[in-house]
Design an enzyme around this catalytic site. Structure first.
Site, PDB file in Angstrom:
ATOM      1  N   SER A 105      38.390  34.846  38.890  1.00  0.00           N
ATOM      2  CA  SER A 105      39.105  34.612  37.641  1.00  0.00           C
ATOM      3  C   SER A 105      40.559  35.077  37.799  1.00  0.00           C
ATOM      4  O   SER A 105      41.263  34.605  38.685  1.00  0.00           O
ATOM      5  CB  SER A 105      38.368  35.305  36.489  1.00  0.00           C
ATOM      6  OG  SER A 105      38.806  34.813  35.245  1.00  0.00           O
ATOM      7  N   ASP A 246      30.954  26.540  34.629  1.00  0.00           N
ATOM      8  CA  ASP A 246      31.914  27.571  34.241  1.00  0.00           C
ATOM      9  C   ASP A 246      32.479  27.242  32.860  1.00  0.00           C
ATOM     10  O   ASP A 246      33.133  26.208  32.683  1.00  0.00           O
ATOM     11  CB  ASP A 246      33.040  27.647  35.268  1.00  0.00           C
ATOM     12  CG  ASP A 246      33.924  28.877  35.100  1.00  0.00           C
ATOM     13  OD1 ASP A 246      34.195  29.271  33.947  1.00  0.00           O
ATOM     14  OD2 ASP A 246      34.354  29.439  36.120  1.00  0.00           O
ATOM     15  N   HIS A 274      30.630  31.664  34.825  1.00  0.00           N
ATOM     16  CA  HIS A 274      31.860  32.406  35.104  1.00  0.00           C
ATOM     17  C   HIS A 274      31.582  33.846  35.526  1.00  0.00           C
ATOM     18  O   HIS A 274      32.500  34.638  35.661  1.00  0.00           O
ATOM     19  CB  HIS A 274      32.768  32.389  33.861  1.00  0.00           C
ATOM     20  CG  HIS A 274      34.184  32.801  34.135  1.00  0.00           C
ATOM     21  ND1 HIS A 274      35.060  32.041  34.881  1.00  0.00           N
ATOM     22  CD2 HIS A 274      34.889  33.912  33.754  1.00  0.00           C
ATOM     23  CE1 HIS A 274      36.227  32.648  34.946  1.00  0.00           C
ATOM     24  NE2 HIS A 274      36.148  33.790  34.275  1.00  0.00           N
TER      25      HIS A 274
END
Length: 291
Positions: A105, A246, A274
């Site tokens: 991320s 995701d 995620h």
């Protein structure tokens, strides 16, 4: 049982908590967590799997998370570049000239920044559940939240389930954190709630100031010049790992990232969201990092 060594290292006036697992003589893998996430958010089974494959693994707490220094952001605002410089301070503090970087991320964006601006320190890149560092997802999120269509030139907006969760505004605490991770997990793979809850409870208990982590979302203009550097300049061998479920950065983000970095390989993980709190997933991700 995983044997680890903890150390605090300096980054300018700050101190950063680090943890090293494995033989210090082995090649180093630096795990860079996402926004507001502590180093311990990388699951222990992932770390153990990597160490068992013959590397040393380093986790650390970003500034404003965990046991690392907190910052008065109003008096001393910081940028993504400063968070990336903290990564270099971790390498320096542990006596490492370079490392294999794995970022998730926001951590994936920091890894991209380092590969562009400090290429000599980067042996390889594994970019997980992330987006090209110059892309600003906020306009798309704002348009979708307002019921407007996304600009066709934008990367895909966040999933409706994630956007709906943001509007719930649950009170801070472990239950709110678990609810967010459940959304992060996506609807396909089973969610390992006991493992996620244990990590999130530990994270709350070890944080100097749990609220400080939210300051990552204030960190610097997304389109600062150093973030607009072309990713085509990256020379480190790169693997992009992205789940097809995701909810924060849909698969199009990973596809765009892999298409932009020369020679990058894209590995799509079926059912992954995620985060990595699903049975067997930490080991699967570790194998992709090691490969």
């Amino acid at each position: 049982m995983l044997t680890t060594t903890e150390r605090f290292v300096p980054s300018g006036p700050l101190t950063l908590w680090t943890e090293r697992a494995g033989d210090p003589a082995r090649p180093a893998v630096l795990l860079i967590a996402g926004a507001a996430a502590q180093g311990i958010s990388w699951p222990d089974p992932l770390v153990a799997r990597l160490v068992g494959s013959g590397v040393q693994v380093i986790r650390f707490d970003h500034r404003d998370t965990g046991r690392s220094s907190t910052v008065d952001f109003d008096l001393h605002p910081y940028a993504m570049a400063d968070l990336a410089t903290d990564c270099l301070a971790v390498l320096d503090g542990l006596g490492l000239d370079s490392a294999h970087l794995t970022g998730a991320s926001m951590g994936g964006m920091l890894a991209q920044w380092l590969a562009v601006h400090a290429p000599a320190r980067v042996r390889s890149l594994t970019l997980i559940s992330t987006s090209p560092m110059g892309h600003d997802p906020r306009p798309s999120l704002a348009r979708v939240s307002a019921g407007q269509s996304s600009d066709p030139d934008d990367l895909p907006p966040a999933a409706p389930a994630f956007l709906a969760h943001l509007t719930r505004r649950l009170p801070p605490g472990v239950e709110s954190d678990v609810a967010l991770f459940r959304v992060f997990n996506g609807p396909v793979r089973p969610f390992d709630e006991p493992a996620a809850r244990a990590m999130l409870e530990l994270a709350r208990s070890r944080a100097t100031d749990p609220a400080a982590a939210a300051q990552h979302h204030r960190a610097a203009p997304v389109f600062a010049p150093d973030r607009l550097a072309p990713l085509s300049s990256i020379t480190a061998p790169t693997t992009v790992v992205h789940g097809d479920q995701d909810p924060v950065f849909p698969l199009g983000h990973g596809q765009a990232l892999a298409a932009t970095i020369p020679g990058a390989r894209l590995h799509v993980v079926p059912g992954m969201g995620h985060t990595y709190y699903s049975p067997g997933l930490p080991e699967e991700i570790a194998d992709l990092i090691r490969r």
